[in-house]
Each structure stands twice: as structure tokens, then as C-alpha cells.
Design an enzyme around this catalytic site. Sequence first.
Site, PDB file in Angstrom:
ATOM      1  N   HIS A  52     -44.446 -19.224 -14.771  1.00 20.38           N
ATOM      2  CA  HIS A  52     -43.006 -18.921 -14.226  1.00 20.38           C
ATOM      3  C   HIS A  52     -43.029 -19.706 -13.089  1.00 20.38           C
ATOM      4  O   HIS A  52     -43.761 -20.396 -12.340  1.00 20.38           O
ATOM      5  CB  HIS A  52     -42.825 -17.516 -14.273  1.00 20.38           C
TER       6      HIS A  52
HETATM    7  P1  TYD Z   1     -46.303 -11.219 -13.258  1.00 20.99           P
HETATM    8  O1  TYD Z   1     -45.444 -11.852 -12.176  1.00 20.99           O
HETATM    9  O2  TYD Z   1     -45.988 -11.579 -14.796  1.00 20.99           O
HETATM   10  O3  TYD Z   1     -47.699 -11.556 -12.840  1.00 20.99           O
HETATM   11  P2  TYD Z   1     -48.384 -13.348 -12.822  1.00 20.99           P
HETATM   12  O4  TYD Z   1     -47.250 -14.108 -12.838  1.00 20.99           O
HETATM   13  O5  TYD Z   1     -49.009 -13.133 -11.715  1.00 20.99           O
HETATM   14  O6  TYD Z   1     -48.907 -13.304 -14.255  1.00 20.99           O
HETATM   15  O7  TYD Z   1     -46.042  -9.898 -12.953  1.00 20.99           O
HETATM   16  C1  TYD Z   1     -46.907  -8.926 -13.913  1.00 20.99           C
HETATM   17  C2  TYD Z   1     -46.274  -7.503 -14.039  1.00 20.99           C
HETATM   18  O8  TYD Z   1     -46.134  -7.077 -12.495  1.00 20.99           O
HETATM   19  C3  TYD Z   1     -44.731  -7.735 -14.177  1.00 20.99           C
HETATM   20  O9  TYD Z   1     -44.283  -6.561 -15.260  1.00 20.99           O
HETATM   21  C4  TYD Z   1     -44.014  -7.426 -12.832  1.00 20.99           C
HETATM   22  C5  TYD Z   1     -44.806  -6.753 -12.192  1.00 20.99           C
HETATM   23  N1  TYD Z   1     -44.977  -7.146 -10.641  1.00 20.99           N
HETATM   24  C6  TYD Z   1     -44.246  -5.963  -9.795  1.00 20.99           C
HETATM   25  O10 TYD Z   1     -43.926  -5.022 -10.348  1.00 20.99           O
HETATM   26  N2  TYD Z   1     -44.274  -6.464  -8.465  1.00 20.99           N
HETATM   27  C7  TYD Z   1     -44.844  -7.393  -7.925  1.00 20.99           C
HETATM   28  O11 TYD Z   1     -44.654  -7.636  -6.856  1.00 20.99           O
HETATM   29  C8  TYD Z   1     -45.305  -8.470  -9.055  1.00 20.99           C
HETATM   30  C9  TYD Z   1     -45.978  -9.603  -8.663  1.00 20.99           C
HETATM   31  C10 TYD Z   1     -45.361  -7.967 -10.345  1.00 20.99           C
END
Ligand code: TYD
Length: 142
Positions: A52
Amino acid sequence: MSVWDCQLVELPRIIDPRGSLSFVEGSRHIPYDIRRVYYLYDVPSAVERGGHAHRNLVQLLIAVAGSFDVVLDDGDSEHTITLNRPYIGLLIPRMIWRVINNFSSGAVCLVLASLPYDEADYYRDYTEFFTAVKLEHEKAMS
Ligand code: TYD
């Protein structure tokens, strides 16, 4: 933003026979106040995280344990950086697509973020990100 705007930041290191200590102060070692901290751990080696970009968020990533690769993409160029030192951070500006992969066993990715969590700040679709990058580029050129 270009992948070349992503910078490695060497953090202070206090080396002591009792072990080493590093620290980060917002607006001193990194150019923003830290509004949120999160960390990735127990990541299976075959898994990719990230995938992302952010409209506004700026982040510093630190491999506080183990190692992983960060694949950076600005819509034009791609560049991969390996993080494997607890005193080196990778500063990722806004509008950079990132994938984190190749996690070693026991790796921990600490993230110091400039903003609270906001799903609306994410581009999770690469085509949407790519279109927005091109639009910003055209606006900057006109
Ligand atoms: P995501 O941003 O997709 O993780 P990565 O990019 O590291 O693979 O986040 C995974 C899940 O966690 C998504 O449902 C959103 C949640 N999340 C939060 O609730 N708070 C946060 O600060 C972060 C980074 C993620």
C-alpha cells in the site's frame, strides 16, 4: 515523491558492556512528531506485508530484531532496501508504494508513524495509487 526521497537514518547508539541502546526523538532524528507506534512480528518468511501507499502518512521503519526487505515504488522506479540493523531506520515519505517481504525468523519491524491510524489515508489498490501519482506529477509540471 521519488524512491530516492526515502532515506536511511542512522540513529544514536549507546554501546555499553551491558548491551546497546538506541533511541528516536520526534522532530529531532526524524522530521515529524511521532503520533503512533506499531510493530510487525511473528511474520512467516513467505509472507508479504504492506502492499500500500499513504496519501499523507510518513513513517520510519526499523528492524529492531532480525531482517526484512522493503520494496519501494514511486510509480516510476522501484528500489529495494534491506533493513537488518536496530540503529538504522528507513524514512518513507508520503505517496510511496511499499511491500515488506523476506522476513527472517524472529524479525520485528517497528514503525514510527506521523499520524494516527486512518484507513482513508491508504491507497491499497496499485492502479489507484499509480493514477494519483501521475496526476500529482502532471499538476507539478503545469
Ligand atoms: P495493514 O496496514 O494492512 O498492515 P500491513 O500494511 O503491515 O500489512 O493493517 C492490518 C490491519 O491492522 C488492518 O485491519 C488495519 C489494522 N491496523 C490498525 O487498526 N491500526 C494500525 O495502526 C495499523 C497499522 C493497522
